[in-house]
Enzyme design. Structure first.
Site, PDB file in Angstrom:
ATOM      1  N   HIS A 259       0.905  -1.121  -0.101  1.00  0.00           N
ATOM      2  CA  HIS A 259       0.170   0.012  -0.042  1.00  0.00           C
ATOM      3  C   HIS A 259       0.927   1.310   0.102  1.00  0.00           C
ATOM      4  O   HIS A 259       1.996   1.259   0.739  1.00  0.00           O
ATOM      5  CB  HIS A 259      -1.101  -0.083   1.044  1.00  0.00           C
ATOM      6  N   ASN A 260       0.359   2.217  -0.681  1.00  0.00           N
ATOM      7  CA  ASN A 260       1.085   3.436  -0.763  1.00  0.00           C
ATOM      8  C   ASN A 260       2.110   3.587  -1.572  1.00  0.00           C
ATOM      9  O   ASN A 260       3.044   4.629  -1.860  1.00  0.00           O
ATOM     10  CB  ASN A 260       1.497   3.939   0.342  1.00  0.00           C
TER      11      ASN A 260
END
Length: 359
Positions: A259-260
């Site tokens: 994620h990210n």
């Protein structure tokens, strides 16, 4: 997918000789090539295989004596693998997906399907999805609500595209890939053991019970143009901002993007690469198989990391890395040499200890 030697050479921008009207319908290795195949002998070391096969035409290295090799025609490829890319594109018929929407697919009435799309059986497309023109979607694919996919996409069997994912043009997705699953993000009400270890690098004052509270993923995934995703690869959506994959980047099978993460343009991430959450990968980065990247670090433009390298700290642009932990490749090679010398060194030390003990 039959083509004349002339057509192939013209498409590749390559020189050709012999019977340019000779037709070939496939490519093959020299030793197994039949009379309808274009044999691929792109290096002199493969020339011996031509006598074992039945090829009448071959793709050869520049300057090869095609007549001496018993051929009727030849194409000369200064850069063999680049020529193979063009040839394979010409000879690849692609998956058989009937144009239109299969009767056994389920498409939300609010979804927009571009002109010329081909959607196979058991596909589910959610509310508000937009599919670009000439997209090809094979069976058992699911595309969740609010996703956008550009023109000329090819999404193969069983792929999963999550909610609000945005994908550019000419996207290729191999079977089983998952784009837009929740990120792996959890927190404890009190300071966790992991947080303590991060700050102390090994010291734990107290071990206590702890439980994990889920942090939901409110972001999505944004993917540029001309991106390819390998089979069973996984790209998690961001916590707040989108996870992003730049245009031209290629992911191999079983790659995991946390994620990210922000991946730049024209990167090459090979099989089993894992990039932990919130790291940034520059442009034109190459990570060989089983490389790992720690969370919250930056890997600069044009970094190349050899197989199984583990990158724990920021890597400056242009660096060539190898090892666990990652160091400059030349340093790791010296480390490897030293490791191989350790048994001899240990034996020498043991002999020295005996001498010292007797004196």
């Amino acid at each position: 997918m039959a083509h004349t030697i002339r057509d192939i050479a013209t498409a590749l921008g390559a020189e050709a000789a012999g019977n340019l009207d000779l037709i070939v319908s496939c490519a093959a290795e020299p030793h197994s090539a039949g009379p309808e195949a274009l044999a691929l002998a792109l290096d002199p070391k493969y020339a011996g295989g031509l006598a074992k096969g039945q090829a009448r035409a071959a793709m050869l290295w520049p300057g090869a004596d095609w007549q001496e090799l018993g051929l009727e025609a030849a194409i000369f490829a200064p850069r063999g693998r680049l020529a193979m890319a063009g040839l394979s594109r010409m000879l690849d018929a692609g998956p058989a997906i009937t144009p239109g929407v299969h009767a056994m697919s389920v498409i939300d009435p609010t979804a927009e399907i571009g002109a010329g799309a081909a959607i196979g059986p058991f596909v589910t497309i959610g509310a508000g999805v937009r599919i670009g023109p000439n997209a090809r979607i094979a069976g058992h694919v699911s595309i969740a609500e609010g996703a956008t996919i550009g023109a000329e996409a090819l999404i193969l069997q069983g792929a999963r595209i999550g909610a609000r994912v945005t994908i550019g043009d000419r996207f290729i997705c191999q079977p089983g890939a998952v784009i837009g699953a929740d990120g792996f993000s959890f927190v404890t009400p009190e300071r966790s053991g992991v947080e303590e270890i991060r700050s102390t690098l090994g010291q734990r004052d107290e071990i206590r019970e702890q439980s994990w509270t889920r942090i939901h993923s409110l972001g999505a995934v944004t993917i540029g143009d001309d991106v390819e995703i390998g089979a069973n690869a996984c790209i998690d959506r961001g916590t707040i901002r989108d996870t992003a994959i730049g245009s031209g980047t290629k992911l191999d099978n079983l790659v995991h993007i946390g994620h990210n993460v922000q991946v730049g343009r024209d990167c090459l991430l090979c099989g089993q690469v894992g990039i932990a959450g919130s790291s940034r990968i520059g442009d034109r980065v190459v990570l060989a198989g089983q490389c790992g990247v720690n969370d919250n670090i930056f890997v600069g433009d044009d970094v190349i990391a050899g197989g199984a390298t583990k990158i724990f700290t920021n890597a400056p642009a242009g660096r060539v890395l190898l090892g666990y932990p990652a160091v400059k490749m030349e340093t790791q090679i010296e480390i490897n040499k030293a490791l191989r010398r350790l048994p001899r060194l240990a034996a020498a030390v043991a002999e020295l200890q005996k001498v010292v003990a007797k004196s």
